[in-house]
Design an enzyme around this catalytic site. Structure first.
Site, PDB file in Angstrom:
ATOM      1  N   ARG A  78       4.299 -15.213  20.969  1.00 13.45           N
ATOM      2  CA  ARG A  78       2.873 -14.892  21.143  1.00 13.45           C
ATOM      3  C   ARG A  78       2.066 -15.442  19.962  1.00 13.45           C
ATOM      4  NH1 ARG A  78       2.248  -8.821  21.729  1.00 13.45           N
ATOM      5  NH2 ARG A  78       3.138  -9.192  23.781  1.00 13.45           N
ATOM      6  N   ARG A 147      -2.781  -6.316  15.233  1.00 13.67           N
ATOM      7  CA  ARG A 147      -2.534  -7.400  16.188  1.00 13.67           C
ATOM      8  C   ARG A 147      -3.760  -8.331  16.243  1.00 13.67           C
ATOM      9  NH1 ARG A 147       1.485  -5.752  20.007  1.00 13.67           N
ATOM     10  NH2 ARG A 147       3.062  -4.572  18.868  1.00 13.67           N
ATOM     11  N   LYS A 219       1.949  -0.474  16.243  1.00 15.44           N
ATOM     12  CA  LYS A 219       0.936  -1.516  16.373  1.00 15.44           C
ATOM     13  C   LYS A 219      -0.458  -0.938  16.158  1.00 15.44           C
ATOM     14  CE  LYS A 219       1.308  -1.036  21.355  1.00 15.44           C
ATOM     15  NZ  LYS A 219       1.809  -1.711  22.549  1.00 15.44           N
ATOM     16  N   LYS A 221      -4.648  -2.004  16.831  1.00 12.88           N
ATOM     17  CA  LYS A 221      -5.504  -2.973  17.512  1.00 12.88           C
ATOM     18  C   LYS A 221      -6.964  -2.794  17.098  1.00 12.88           C
ATOM     19  CE  LYS A 221      -2.370  -3.197  21.437  1.00 12.88           C
ATOM     20  NZ  LYS A 221      -2.160  -3.018  22.885  1.00 12.88           N
ATOM     21  N   CYS A 454       0.128  -7.055  34.004  1.00 14.67           N
ATOM     22  CA  CYS A 454       0.997  -7.416  32.878  1.00 14.67           C
ATOM     23  C   CYS A 454       2.145  -8.295  33.405  1.00 14.67           C
ATOM     24  CB  CYS A 454       1.540  -6.155  32.220  1.00 14.67           C
ATOM     25  SG  CYS A 454       2.864  -5.393  33.171  1.00 14.67           S
ATOM     26  N   CYS A 460       9.979  -8.887  30.827  1.00 12.72           N
ATOM     27  CA  CYS A 460       9.783  -7.727  29.957  1.00 12.72           C
ATOM     28  C   CYS A 460      10.963  -6.765  30.062  1.00 12.72           C
ATOM     29  CB  CYS A 460       8.487  -7.012  30.315  1.00 12.72           C
ATOM     30  SG  CYS A 460       8.266  -5.523  29.310  1.00 12.72           S
ATOM     31  N   CYS A 499       5.212  -0.727  33.969  1.00 13.11           N
ATOM     32  CA  CYS A 499       5.718   0.524  33.380  1.00 13.11           C
ATOM     33  C   CYS A 499       4.524   1.248  32.765  1.00 13.11           C
ATOM     34  CB  CYS A 499       6.806   0.245  32.340  1.00 13.11           C
ATOM     35  SG  CYS A 499       6.195  -0.130  30.688  1.00 13.11           S
TER      36      CYS A 499
END
Ligand code: SF4
Length: 597
Positions: A78, A147, A219, A221, A454, A460, A499
């Site tokens: 990424r 991120r 994470k 954001k 997604c 994934c 999910c």
């Protein structure tokens, strides 16, 4: 050590970070080991900070197991692209890397970035090295750090404010960037010659002055938005900055804290959350406040249980007043970190300005830029750039960026803006798209335009159900239904995930479809349907029905759509209607709502 004096038992990931020596661990040694096509679990965790996840092709798991083979491992890589700004050369570079070293596709992400899939371990160094060679980076695109910083990407006419926010997103991205030299050592230095190419060099001062040696608990954001255009979903961010303006002048920002979409349905203490409106800060006060908020999460976020580690849980457990008071206590450290005099930021922090989100724009179609040039917002289904059948999107973009388009911007709806065009170029751009079977915004339905999914299967590792591969057919079915009901012009969002982690932000969409399980016999995915969110991203949706087979999603939605059609107020959107009507009062196709609690 940020946990001095604490008896908190650190999670396994925290221990891996602690022992990693600035995120180095054994990454370099394992990359050099050609005897295996995978890396160890601890290295997988550390690689996330470098922008890559180890995955495997889940479509192949069963057949490989039958053949006695290990999983088919590869890596997702990424990029970090603040505000989604790219040059044509960079976009072409990404396409080249995907074609030569990946699976031949690229995916525009919900955080205005690009992911490559299917990179085998032997090519991982080359991929990340080449991304740096084209002037981009993968550092901190994943992992327990800040991120990719999101920001409205549209360079709209008569709107210097958006340019100002874009500049600020670059500055924030630089401000929160990890300072470890590990990234440079591992990915940028030429491994054959040992020479440092210094392509994307950062300060190698260690330890990390902002994050500390454990980095953040999870994470983090950050996103910047405008009140009349919340295209980046500012309330979904750990730290949302909502621009407050007077005419064209930027007064400052409402600071929103504690948004986050991920949840674990089996755990009562896990939930999606919209951010809380905490304070108003001026531009001058902004960076010390950002630093103070990150430091509070660093020092008090949960490091024992990763399911409780996002900042939203800290705020939930403490309450907003206590969290705000702690941020104010940390302002001195924030000011010191920013090298500004103590007292630069007033204490207590000012209450939020009354300004709030009022609109949303996906920036599709042709628009004039502030500088007289034009941009074309091009919808990309689920952000996937590929050639398939008559749709030769990748080839079209390759031709456009090679011959006509100088820059691009990526949107948080996984679309692309082709920027800096002369008005005279409009016919040739449209011609190239048409020749390659690429639809522009007027040629797709509204429901497809505002929906995304997604990646989920097959890449994934957390996916329970299909998502990217399932949504197009669900939308085709729904398009027919909406057309028949005279609702084709309605604007509403559908977001699907494989999910409950919520990577496609399903919990504030008008309709969220979240993968929950798989039918034991048919292996068809079952989803929770959520309704009642809104396009502007300011309201969470609630469960409409649980455990719905993919093939039954549209028939399950039909009674709700009929109710909307018959009872809506003039101009009322689907999400607003569901919210006003009360989701518990909406009709179901069967009266079994028992499992929807
Ligand atoms: Fe994977 Fe779940 Fe995120 Fe989808 S929402 S990409 S399935 S973790």
């Amino acid at each position: 050590m940020t946990r001095e004096g604490s008896d908190e038992k650190l999670s396994k990931v925290e221990l891996i970070k602690e022992a990693s020596v600035g995120l180095r661990g054994s990454i370099a040694a394992e990359l050099a080991d050609s005897a295996t096509d995978r890396v160890e679990d601890a290295t997988t965790k550390l690689l996330k900070f470098h922008g890559t996840y180890q995955q495997d092709d889940r479509d192949l798991r069963l057949s490989r197991r039958k053949e006695g083979l290990d999983k088919a491992y590869s890596f997702m890589v990424r990029n970090r692209i603040p505000g989604g700004k790219m040059t044509a050369a960079q976009f072409l570079g990404e396409l080249d890397i995907a074609d030569e070293l990946g699976n031949g596709t690229i995916r525009i992400t919900t955080r205005q970035s690009i992911q490559l899939h299917g990179v085998v371990k032997g090519n991982l160094w080359d991929v990340i090295h080449r991304i740096n060679e084209i002037g981009l980076s993968t550092q901190s695109a994943c992992g327990d750090v800040t991120r990719n910083v999101c920001c409205c990407p549209a360079p709209l006419r008569q709107d210097s404010l958006r340019d100002e926010l874009q500049e600020l997103s670059d500055q924030i991205a630089q401000f929160v960037r990890p300072r470890t030299g590990a990234y440079h050592e591992i990915w940028i230095r030429d491994l054959d010659t040992g020479e440092s190419q210094q392509i994307d060099a950062v300060s190698e001062s260690e330890p990390e002055p902002l994050y500390g040696n454990l980095y953040l608990p999870r994470k983090f954001k950050i996103g910047l938005a405008l009140c009349d255009d919340n295209c980046i979903d500012v309330y979904d961010q750990d730290l949302g900055l909502l621009a407050v303006t007077e005419g064209d002048r930027l007064l400052g920002f409402n600071v929103l804290v504690g948004g986050g979409m991920g949840t674990t349905p089996s755990k009562k203490n896990c939930f999606p959350a919209l951010a809380h409106r905490m304070a108003f800060v001026t531009r001058e006060e902004l960076f010390p406040v950002i630093a103070a908020i990150i430091m509070v999460q660093r020092d008090f976020g949960n490091r024992e249980d990763r399911s409780q580690a996002r900042m939203k849980y800290l705020i939930h457990n403490w309450g907003l007043p206590r969290f705000k008071a702690k941020v104010e206590e940390y302002l001195s450290q924030g000011e010191a970190y920013c090298n500004v005099p103590e007292g630069t930021v007033p204490r207590p922090l000012a209450d939020p300005h009354r300004a709030d989100v009022t609109g949303h724009d996906d920036h599709m179609g042709w628009h004039e830029q502030a500088d007289g040039k034009w941009f074309l917002g091009l919808p990309i289904e689920n952000g996937r750039v590929k050639d398939e059948g008559n749709l030769r999107l990748k080839t079209a973009l390759r031709q456009l960026f090679s011959e006509h388009v100088p820059t691009a911007r990526l949107t948080a709806q996984q679309n692309i803006l082709l920027c800096d065009l002369d008005e005279t170029q409009r016919p040739i751009i449209e011609q190239i798209l048409a020749e390659h079977g690429v639809d522009t915004v007027g040629q797709i339905s509204n429901v497809r335009r505002f929906s995304f999914a997604c990646p989920a299967l097959p890449t994934c590792g957390l996916a329970v159900t299909e998502s990217e591969r399932a949504l197009p057919s669900v939308l085709s079915e729904l398009e027919a239904e909406l057309a028949e009901m005279g609702l084709a012009e309605e604007k509403f969002t559908i977001r699907m995930t494989g999910c409950p982690n919520g990577c496609a932000r399903p919990y504030n969409a008008d309709i969220g479809l979240v993968g929950r399980s798989v039918d034991g016999k048919t292996k068809e995915g079952k989803y929770t349907i959520f309704v009642g969110g809104n396009l502007i991203g300011t309201r969470l949706n609630v469960v409409y029905k649980d455990m719905v087979l993919r093939s039954e999603i549209v028939s399950e939605l039909r009674p709700m759509l009929i109710c909307f059609q018959e009872n809506r107020k003039p101009g009322e959107s689907l999400g607003d209607f569901c919210h006003r009507w009360g989701v518990e009062s909406l009709p179901l196709s069967t009266d079994d709502r028992a499992s929807a609690s």
